[in-house]
Design a protein around this motif. Structure first.
Motif, short mmCIF file in Angstrom:
data_model
loop_
_atom_site.label_atom_id
_atom_site.label_comp_id
_atom_site.label_asym_id
_atom_site.label_seq_id
_atom_site.Cartn_x
_atom_site.Cartn_y
_atom_site.Cartn_z
N LEU A 125 0.83 -1.20 0.00
CA LEU A 125 0.00 0.00 0.00
C LEU A 125 0.87 1.26 0.00
N GLU A 126 1.93 1.23 0.78
CA GLU A 126 2.83 2.37 0.84
C GLU A 126 3.49 2.61 -0.53
N ASN A 127 3.91 1.51 -1.18
CA ASN A 127 4.53 1.64 -2.50
C ASN A 127 3.55 2.25 -3.51
N THR A 128 2.29 1.77 -3.46
CA THR A 128 1.27 2.30 -4.36
C THR A 128 1.04 3.78 -4.10
N PHE A 129 0.99 4.16 -2.83
CA PHE A 129 0.78 5.56 -2.47
C PHE A 129 1.96 6.41 -2.95
N LEU A 130 3.18 5.91 -2.74
CA LEU A 130 4.36 6.66 -3.16
C LEU A 130 4.35 6.92 -4.67
N PHE A 131 4.01 5.91 -5.44
CA PHE A 131 4.00 6.07 -6.89
C PHE A 131 2.90 7.03 -7.33
N GLN A 135 3.46 10.54 -9.32
CA GLN A 135 2.82 10.81 -10.61
C GLN A 135 2.03 12.11 -10.56
N SER A 136 1.34 12.33 -9.44
CA SER A 136 0.54 13.55 -9.31
C SER A 136 1.43 14.78 -9.31
N GLU A 137 2.51 14.74 -8.54
CA GLU A 137 3.42 15.88 -8.49
C GLU A 137 4.11 16.10 -9.83
N LEU A 138 4.45 14.99 -10.51
CA LEU A 138 5.11 15.10 -11.81
C LEU A 138 4.21 15.78 -12.83
N ASP A 139 2.92 15.46 -12.77
CA ASP A 139 1.97 16.03 -13.73
C ASP A 139 1.81 17.54 -13.56
N THR A 140 2.11 18.04 -12.38
CA THR A 140 1.94 19.48 -12.13
C THR A 140 3.26 20.23 -12.21
N THR A 141 4.32 19.56 -12.57
CA THR A 141 5.65 20.20 -12.70
C THR A 141 6.05 20.23 -14.17
N ASP A 142 6.27 21.44 -14.70
CA ASP A 142 6.53 21.58 -16.13
C ASP A 142 8.01 21.57 -16.48
N LEU A 150 12.35 16.16 -8.35
CA LEU A 150 11.26 15.34 -7.83
C LEU A 150 11.59 13.86 -7.97
N LEU A 151 12.19 13.50 -9.07
CA LEU A 151 12.56 12.10 -9.33
C LEU A 151 13.55 11.59 -8.28
N VAL A 152 14.66 12.29 -8.10
CA VAL A 152 15.69 11.79 -7.18
C VAL A 152 15.18 11.80 -5.74
N ASN A 153 14.31 12.74 -5.40
CA ASN A 153 13.76 12.78 -4.04
C ASN A 153 12.94 11.51 -3.76
N LEU A 298 9.19 1.88 -12.19
CA LEU A 298 7.96 2.53 -12.65
C LEU A 298 8.09 4.05 -12.54
N ILE A 299 8.72 4.51 -11.46
CA ILE A 299 8.98 5.96 -11.32
C ILE A 299 9.85 6.45 -12.46
N ALA A 300 10.90 5.66 -12.81
CA ALA A 300 11.79 6.04 -13.91
C ALA A 300 11.03 6.11 -15.23
N LYS A 301 10.13 5.16 -15.48
CA LYS A 301 9.36 5.16 -16.73
C LYS A 301 8.43 6.36 -16.80
N ALA A 302 7.80 6.68 -15.67
CA ALA A 302 6.91 7.85 -15.64
C ALA A 302 7.71 9.13 -15.94
N PHE A 303 8.91 9.21 -15.35
CA PHE A 303 9.76 10.37 -15.62
C PHE A 303 10.16 10.42 -17.09
N SER A 304 10.52 9.26 -17.67
CA SER A 304 10.89 9.21 -19.09
C SER A 304 9.76 9.75 -19.96
N ASN A 305 8.53 9.34 -19.64
CA ASN A 305 7.38 9.83 -20.41
C ASN A 305 7.21 11.33 -20.26
N ALA A 306 7.47 11.84 -19.05
CA ALA A 306 7.35 13.29 -18.82
C ALA A 306 8.41 14.05 -19.62
N VAL A 307 9.63 13.51 -19.63
CA VAL A 307 10.70 14.15 -20.42
C VAL A 307 10.31 14.17 -21.90
#
Length: 744
Positions: A125-131, A135-142, A150-153, A298-307
């Motif tokens: 549950l914690e892992n799901t919440f973290l991801f 994702q939510s913070e990534l979507d609001t950061t341009d 955000l990624l390294v944190n 999964l975090i890395a893939k989400a970041f790749s998509n954002a880039v």
């Protein structure tokens, strides 16, 4: 043993290290290599007995039923066969739970297992919440900077590693740390650069294929794969996609020199290319279980998509702007007399679609340069180098002097080169230039000083302290937008040039057709002249023979005087005709036949002299009615036409009556008319029909008839834009009527 038999790797050959056949694994799991068809064990890691109740000697050559029988084996076999669809899988072997990583290689199955402990629901549950939170913070950061931090944190929060960095590659595979999260007291590498040799080509290739790579303990003793040579293939097994494969010894030494005891990396892939790495360092050994590794992946893939989305968003806006300008450039070129004029001297220039500082175009053997471009001789030197060394239609570099040593002389203007090949054969190019920039770069240690140890082998550097370098001879890089828009420009310019060439070819074809038609006309005229000479000169020659016979029949002085006088007149006429033909022949080769007002009566008298013998013998009478005194026609044609028609009237005379030849000339508003009538044999036009003017056709028995005169007459008249008609009745005579358009 080392990673390889009979191969020692150091910095001199690490860029070609065959890491796919390393013969050892890390000790936190075990490995089996199985025959794909039979699942028979062919190779095994020597630490198998530390995880299962079986030895390596017992396993090799046996099936997995040796330690997993009954329903357990059937389930394991099913999982192995299903590995392509589901990998990794949780495997229960001898009552122990393992993560099983399975992949196929050259007809073999590589099975790797690392112990798994049941994951608590709370942890999941914690892992799901973290991801979800990431994702939510990534979507609001341009901005990339904010996304990277955000990624390294988040990764550091999941792993609790001492240092987590985002490491980005440049076009030469040097790396820069653009974001970092570290614990207090840990050395920072933020904004430090690392040379491409730190991650050589084989390692980069691996990172593109396998996106997660863990080394829990750099000091751990590696475990051999036995036997190293697979007995069925007689070669080491390719384990490039292995989860446990032992790292390169050079890489391990490198990490030790950095003071790192454990690492974990995640590849950042953007548009299918290795863009960067999440590099995690810990100062003490630590093993990260699969679930946490997967969360970070999964975090890395989400970041790749954002880039990628960020790139595309910025790229699309800039590219659309460039495209609008490029379209206007093409319009300028299309409406200009020359391509270069449209590129350099309109509202927009070719520099408006790149960040280049200068440009040059060499086309149609002419060089045009913008302000700040290299000198003419230097530009031509670049073009010569491109012709000899580049096989690509689009060539780009930010450090021209690295590949073209002579470019050092003008790197202040042309460190960066973007070259578009229009025609390599003709040395036609469009060149963009970027000037040298002076850049201070901070390296993590001196990248150009590998150290040779006591063993006389080159080792990775031991120092990673800040080392400053002033970068020279490089320009700002060429962006994807610049490369894409200039490729579009190249295609459009090539299309315009091909279109222009097609138009030129069409024009040339038209000119060739005109020239060919002109040549056909001239050839026809030359053939006419040949026939005219043959035909027109035959009668005078025949008359000369007749006069000669007259003299021989009565060789008196009076007859001789008369004959010689007539021959002299004929000779003068022949000479004049030949002179006219020579002049006409020369004019025909260069231009249309000369036309002038030719006196009709004069030509009639000339032809009567040429045909005098026949006229005397037939006692022919001539009547002329010339209300039109001249015709605008080549003189030689009028001579030929009258000669043919008069000679035919004499030739086809009737023996029943005295020959009468009537010649008339008149005109109306549109046309001029010339007719020649006789009272001779005449013709049945219903029988003769269209054959009358055909070549070599005769319709009366006459030894001098060749069937050539009327054919020539018709061709000559039609060549002048006129036509000839005939009226005739048997035993009454014939009238030929020539109609010629008036000269305006």
């Amino acid at each position: 043993m080392q990673n390889y038999k009979n191969l020692k790797v150091d910095l001199s050959n690490c860029d070609t290290e065959p890491i796919h056949i390393i013969g050892r694994i890390q000790p936190h799991g075990f490995l089996l290599i199985l025959d794909h068809a039979t699942l028979q064990v062919e190779q095994v890691s020597s630490n198998i007995s530390e995880f299962l109740d079986v030895t390596q000697e017992e396993l090799i050559g046996k099936k997995l039923e040796l330690f997993c029988s009954g329903e357990g084996y059937l389930l394991l076999e099913k999982q192995l066969r299903n590995a392509v669809k589901l990998n990794p899988q949780l495997l229960l072997v001898q009552g122990k739970l393992f993560f099983g990583f399975i992949h196929e290689t050259n007809g073999k199955l590589v099975l790797e297992c690392e112990p798994s402990s049941p994951s608590a629901d709370q942890q999941r549950l914690e892992n799901t919440f973290l991801f979800s939170n990431f994702q939510s913070e990534l979507d609001t950061t341009d901005e990339l900077e904010g996304q990277a931090q955000l990624l390294v944190n988040h990764v550091q929060q999941v792993l609790n590693y001492d240092r987590v960095m985002l490491y980005v590659f440049d076009e030469e595979w040097n790396g820069e740390v653009i974001a970092e999260r570290k614990k207090t007291g840990v050395h920072s590498y933020l904004h430090h650069h690392f040379p491409a040799t730190d991650i050589p080509a084989p390692a980069r290739d691996l990172l593109q294929k396998k996106h997660v790579r863990q080394i829990p303990d750099v000091e751990a003793e590696a475990v051999d794969i036995v036997p190293y040579i697979n007995a069925t293939t007689a070669a080491p097994t390719n384990i490039i996609l292995s989860e446990l494969r032992n790292p390169s010894e050079i890489h391990l030494e490198y990490l030790k020199n950095m003071g790192v005891s454990a690492t974990l990396s995640f590849s950042i892939m953007v548009r299918g290319k290795l863009w960067g790495l999440i590099t995690c360092h810990n100062l003490s050994p630590v093993f990260i279980d699969y679930w946490k590794r997967q969360l970070c992946y999964l975090i890395a893939k989400a970041f790749s998509n954002a880039v990628m989305a960020g790139h595309e968003k910025r790229d699309i806006g800039t590219l659309e702007h460039y495209k609008q300008i490029e379209e206007q450039l093409i319009q300028q070129m299309s409406s200009s007399d020359e391509v270069v004029q449209g590129l350099f001297y309109g509202k927009h220039t070719l520099l408006d679609i790149t960040e280049g500082a200068a440009a040059a175009v060499f086309i149609h053997n002419k060089l045009t340069r913008s302000e700040f471009a290299p000198e003419e001789c230097q530009v031509m030197e670049i073009i010569d180098w491109l012709v000899a060394n580049s096989n690509n239609r689009v060539f780009s570099t930010r450090q021209l002097s690295k590949v073209m040593p002579g470019a050092v002389a003008f790197q202040d203007k042309a460190s960066g080169l973007l070259a578009l090949e229009i025609s390599r054969y003709n040395k036609e190019y469009i060149l963009y230039f970027k000037p040298e920039i002076r850049e201070t770069r901070i390296w993590a240690g001196n990248p150009e000083k590998p150290e040779r140890g006591a063993d006389k082998i080159l080792h990775p550097r031991k120092s990673f302290q800040n080392w400053e370098e002033v970068i020279k001879g490089k320009s700002l890089p060429w962006t994807m937008n610049e490369l894409e828009i200039t490729e579009i420009l190249l295609k459009d310019i090539t299309t315009i040039l091909l279109r222009n060439q097609a138009q030129q070819l069409n024009q040339l074809n038209l000119e060739l057709k005109v020239n060919a038609e002109d040549l056909r006309t001239k050839n026809s005229r030359l053939e006419d002249f040949t026939n005219i000479i043959t035909h027109n000169l035959r009668s005078p020659l025949r008359n000369i023979r007749g006069l000669h016979k007259l003299y021989m029949a009565e060789p008196t002085q009076d007859v001789a005087a008369e004959v010689m006088a007539r021959i002299s007149g004929m000779a003068d006429n022949l000479s004049a005709t030949i002179d006219d033909l020579n002049l006409i022949l020369k004019a025909t080769i260069e231009k249309p036949l000369p036309q002038g007002d030719v006196p009709i009566e004069s030509i009639i008298e000339t032809e009567k002299q040429n045909l005098q013998d026949e006229i005397l013998q037939s006692n022919a009478k001539f009547v002329t009615d010339l209300s039109l005194k001249t015709l605008s026609i080549p003189k030689v044609y009028l001579e030929s036409i009258l000669h043919n028609l008069i000679s035919n009237a004499l030739k086809y005379k009737s023996n029943k009556r005295q020959p009468l030849i009537t010649i008339k000339a008149w005109q109306d508003e549109q046309n001029s008319f010339l007719s020649v009538s006789d009272n001779g044999l005449g013709m049945d036009l219903e029988k003769v029909g269209a054959r009358l003017f055909m070549l070599y056709k005769t319709f009366h028995h006459n030894k001098n008839s060749k069937g050539l005169g009327l054919y020539l007459t018709k061709m000559q008249i039609e060549g002048l834009g006129g036509h000839i008609s005939v009226e005739s009745e048997p035993d009454k005579g014939t009238t030929f009527l020539i109609t010629l358009p008036n000269v305006q």
